[in-house]
Design an enzyme around this catalytic site. Structure first.
Site, PDB file in Angstrom:
ATOM      1  N   GLU A  44      44.176  53.342  52.695  1.00  0.00           N
ATOM      2  CA  GLU A  44      44.267  54.747  53.561  1.00  0.00           C
ATOM      3  C   GLU A  44      42.969  55.613  52.930  1.00  0.00           C
ATOM      4  OE1 GLU A  44      48.504  55.568  54.826  1.00  0.00           O
ATOM      5  OE2 GLU A  44      48.241  55.206  52.649  1.00  0.00           O
ATOM      6  N   ARG A  77      53.336  64.839  52.937  1.00  0.00           N
ATOM      7  CA  ARG A  77      52.016  64.250  52.496  1.00  0.00           C
ATOM      8  C   ARG A  77      51.057  65.150  52.890  1.00  0.00           C
ATOM      9  NH1 ARG A  77      50.058  59.348  50.090  1.00  0.00           N
ATOM     10  NH2 ARG A  77      52.260  58.564  50.003  1.00  0.00           N
TER      11      ARG A  77
END
Length: 808
Positions: free
Chosen positions: A758, A355
């Site tokens: 997030e 990520r």
């Protein structure tokens, strides 16, 4: 139904009146309901479903569950060294201590001594190799928690260990080529010769390094599990976890049981932030092993210091990069090496690095880029998930690069950022091959630039700094683009159960977990909207592996996306059955039956919802249903690091203004303006709260929360609130303007909303770069400040000294 707040809780009648006035101004349910249409239950600001329970102290957590008769307590004996070989354990003296019932070691685990979430390299209890200081070696089970802790504290004298020098930093691990997972490489080149050639022939080049520290989750409720043996050798585990299904599987493996013999339940957590996604496993396994062996309930609740010493946290990253750019600051080629401190085992370090690499681009089109990711194996706690899951660590490197490029060119950083933004119809493919089709960053940043008076304030700050030799102000605007979905395709699925009782009340169970983020509130809103009933008619129960099986972790900001869709699917099936029953009884077309405001309109008649439900029951109509959802269109080739890993992107931007004391390094955030894209928000009040919380939490990561390991012993010296500084209410700026961007999701998400857990954690990049801007002013913006994160006062002073020295 939530209980009203007791006026007696307030110091005065005036204080209570202010509370009511402020709450009403912020959460006007009726006004928002009318704005969204009669009968709407989503898109409306509602208090958190447990808000009153939280305020009154009545919300139950694992440690609030009444203990069964015979309950024992567990504490862990920890390794006093960071690296070495366990030669012998002398545990007889500990076994003989008052209140101690048993002392268990790895040999007492009937199944697999492993709690690794992906790679099976993480022992529950040490079985030979000591990997980090604080590693659990044995478990003490005693009649009281105090007795267990006192016995476990004697670990140092009970363990004979042949110590070896530890590897602590990611740079050390990288130099030794010591990694927990194989290195990763993500390359995209559009020009002949690729990134290296593009850098070499660019008009300007920049080569530098950057250090960004990790971050402790610091959840209010620590790690805890309560294991209760059941008949036939089965086990019921109450666990504070974001991933009940994974806990179920790991406990089953440790006990050598089938999954159907292990039940894991979690009503709510007192915070998680990723720290309870995989790392609750060790404690669930130890408690279960002890309960299984002793045939008595066992509770394991960690002390805060032990929690710090045993569990991992956000990965710190070290970067080495080189970029080439033109006269406007447009990036023509970039090459970067990212090295993380993974810790002693793989845990989730592989997906975190994936990520990070996929978010290096942030909101910018990079024509030629080479990225190299290394997850360094160190003799420290195994680092794990943390809000953002590597995305912030990837994106901050690009933001640092653009900030430096702007300074080198003498341009406003916002202008340099803007020329690099992804395009709408061209220059809109990410390095991993996904086309950006929902780009709103241009409009969003323009909106925020105007509403925050960015340009006017930058001029005013320049004037202030010219007249102020000691105090310096800084300002920065930082944008974000954040991909939503799990990196691994099969995790993007969810299930739910919806029961409608014959009195019209509704019970919902889904696979997500509530950790304070408002997931249950949103799911209840979705179900209420689908069935046309009031929010108060819907109750969401504890996450339970015996109700919804094979669930994914509540992580990657997918909780509402996945579970909301699954619950909607279940509720819609029930609604369609009710409509068919009502049409059969009262005439008309089932497709014309309308559910709203706790009533059902059928063939010109209006009936209470409960009446229609009662009639359906008499007609033997199924009044419960399961629901399922799988995110469509995802693909990922982990070897080529290409595909469509994200369903959509969330966007946002923030402007922060700070003031820095150049003599002490002390700083203060004066004002923050935030504009965040939540799509068509399910609950604006909850989403704004998430944005505010993420902003302050991310600010802590980048400024005050410093993790320090002793370079020789491997001791985490910042292992308690006394040495580890998280932000408090005093760190909130006096001016905090937060808005949600008007729009809706391009993709068919739940009611066209967007995830908001997030992405906002990237917003406080603006704080870090505002501090960098203030430090840069010391050298008249002619020297690029070597500021590392966290930008503690000491780090700021070091950067100021370096700027002054270079400018002299």
């Amino acid at each position: 139904m939530n209980k009203p707040i007791d006026p007696k809780l307030f110091k005065s009648a005036e204080a209570f009146a202010d509370y009511v006035s402020n709450t009403a101004a912020r959460i006007d349910v009726n006004a928002e309901a009318k704005a969204h249409g009669d009968g709407a239950r989503v898109g409306i600001s509602r208090p958190h479903e447990s808000a009153a329970l939280h305020v009154a102290g009545e919300a139950n957590y694992i440690d609030d569950i009444p203990e069964l008769a015979g309950t024992l307590h567990c504490a862990l004996g920890l390794s006093p060294v960071a690296n070495g070989r366990l030669k012998e354990m002398k545990l007889d003296a500990i076994r003989a201590m008052s209140g101690v019932v048993a002392v268990l070691t790895a040999a007492d685990i009937p199944g697999s001594n492993d709690c690794g979430s992906i790679v099976h390299d993480d022992p529950i209890l040490c079985s030979g190799d000591i990997r980090y200081m604080g590693q659990p070696v044995f478990a003490v089970i005693a009649e009281t928690r105090d007795a267990a802790r006192r016995a476990a504290a004697r670990a140092k004298e009970a363990l004979d260990i042949e110590a070896a020098p530890p590897v602590i930093t990611p740079q050390e691990a990288h130099a030794k080529e010591q990694y927990v997972v194989p290195p990763m490489h993500l390359v995209r080149n559009t020009d002949e010769g690729g990134a290296k050639a593009a850098i070499a022939k660019a008009p300007h080049r920049l080569k530098a390094q950057l250090d960004v520290g990790g971050q402790e989750q610091f959840y209010l409720e620590g790690q805890i599990s309560y294991a209760i043996p059941k008949e036939g050798g089965a086990m019921h585990v109450y666990c504070s976890t974001q991933h009940p299904s994974e806990m179920q599987h790991l406990v089953a493996h440790a006990l050598h049981l089938h999954a159907n013999e292990v039940q894991v339940e979690c009503r709510r957590m007192g915070g998680g932030f990723g720290g309870k996604e995989s790392q609750s496993a060790l404690f669930a396994c130890v408690a279960s092993v002890a309960a299984n062996k002793l045939k008595r309930p066992v509770k394991l609740r960690l002390d805060r210091d032990d929690d710090f010493m045993i569990t991992g946290r956000r990965h710190c990253f070290w970067y080495e990069y080189e970029v080439g750019y033109d006269d406007e600051g447009r990036i023509l080629g970039a090459e970067i090496t990212m090295v993380s401190r993974a810790g002693h085992s793989a845990d989730l370090s592989g997906p975190v690095m994936t990520r990070a690499l996929c978010h290096f681009d942030n909101a910018y089109w990079l024509p030629n880029v080479e990225m190299h990711g290394f997850s360094g194996k160190t003799n420290t706690q195994s680092n794990t998930a943390f809000r953002g899951f590597g995305g912030p660590q990837g994106a901050i490197a690009m933001e640092n690069i653009l900030d430096s490029v702007a300074r080198e060119l003498g341009r406003d950083p916002l202008d340099v950022r803007r020329v690099n933004f992804y395009g709408k119809t061209e220059n809109n493919v990410t390095p991993y091959g996904q086309t950006v089709v929902d780009n709103v960053i241009h409009e969003l940043v323009a909106d925020l630039e105007s509403s925050s008076d960015y340009r006017v304030r930058r001029e005013a700050i320049a004037e202030f700094n010219a007249k102020s030799p000691v105090l310096k102000r800084g300002i920065a605007l930082a944008p974000l683009k954040f991909g939503i979905s799990f990196n691994v395709k099969h995790f993007n699925q969810a299930g739910a159960l919806v029961h409608v009782y014959n009195d019209g009340s509704i019970l919902v169970n889904h696979g997500g977990t509530e950790m304070g983020q408002g997931l249950n509130t949103k799911v209840a809103q979705v179900v209420a909207h689908e069935l046309g009933v009031s929010f108060e008619c819907v109750r969401v129960t504890a996450t339970d592996t015996q109700k919804v099986a094979n669930t994914s972790a509540t992580a990657a900001s997918t909780g509402a996306d996945l579970n909301g869709k699954a619950a909607q699917d279940a509720a819609r099936q029930i609604r369609e059955r009710l409509a068919a029953c009502a049409a059969a009884r009262h005439g008309g077309d089932a497709s014309a039956v309308r559910f709203a405001n706790d009533k059902v309109e059928v063939n010109g008649r209006t009936l209470p919802f409960a009446t229609v439900v009662g009639e359906a029951y008499l007609d033997r109509v199924q009044l419960w249903s399961d629901g399922f959802y799988a995110t469509p269109g995802l693909s990922w080739d982990k070897d080529k690091m290409q595909g469509r890993p994200f369903f959509y992107f969330a966007y946002g931007a923030a402007v922060s203004e700070v003031i820095v004391d150049t003599l002490t390094g002390e700083w203060k955030l004066l004002r923050a303006d935030i504009l965040h894209d939540a799509g068509k928000s399910l609950n604006p009040a909850v989403d704004i709260g998430q944005v505010e919380g993420a902003f302050i939490q991310g600010m802590g990561w980048l400024t005050t929360e410093e993790l320090v390991w002793h370079p020789k012993t491997g001791l985490l010296t910042t292992h308690a609130p006394s040495t580890y500084k998280i932000p408090t209410a005093n760190d909130c700026p006096p001016v905090l303007n937060v808005r949600l961007y008007e729009g809706q999701n391009f993709e068919d998400s739940i009611h066209r909303s967007k995830a908001v857990g997030e992405p906002p954690l990237l917003l406080p990049f603006s704080v870090f770069f505002a501090i960098r801007d203030a430090v840069s002013s010391v050298g008249e913006h002619q020297v690029d400040p070597p500021l590392r994160a966290p930008a503690t006062s000491e780090s700021i002073l070091r950067a100021i000294t370096a700027v002054q020295g270079a400018a002299a």
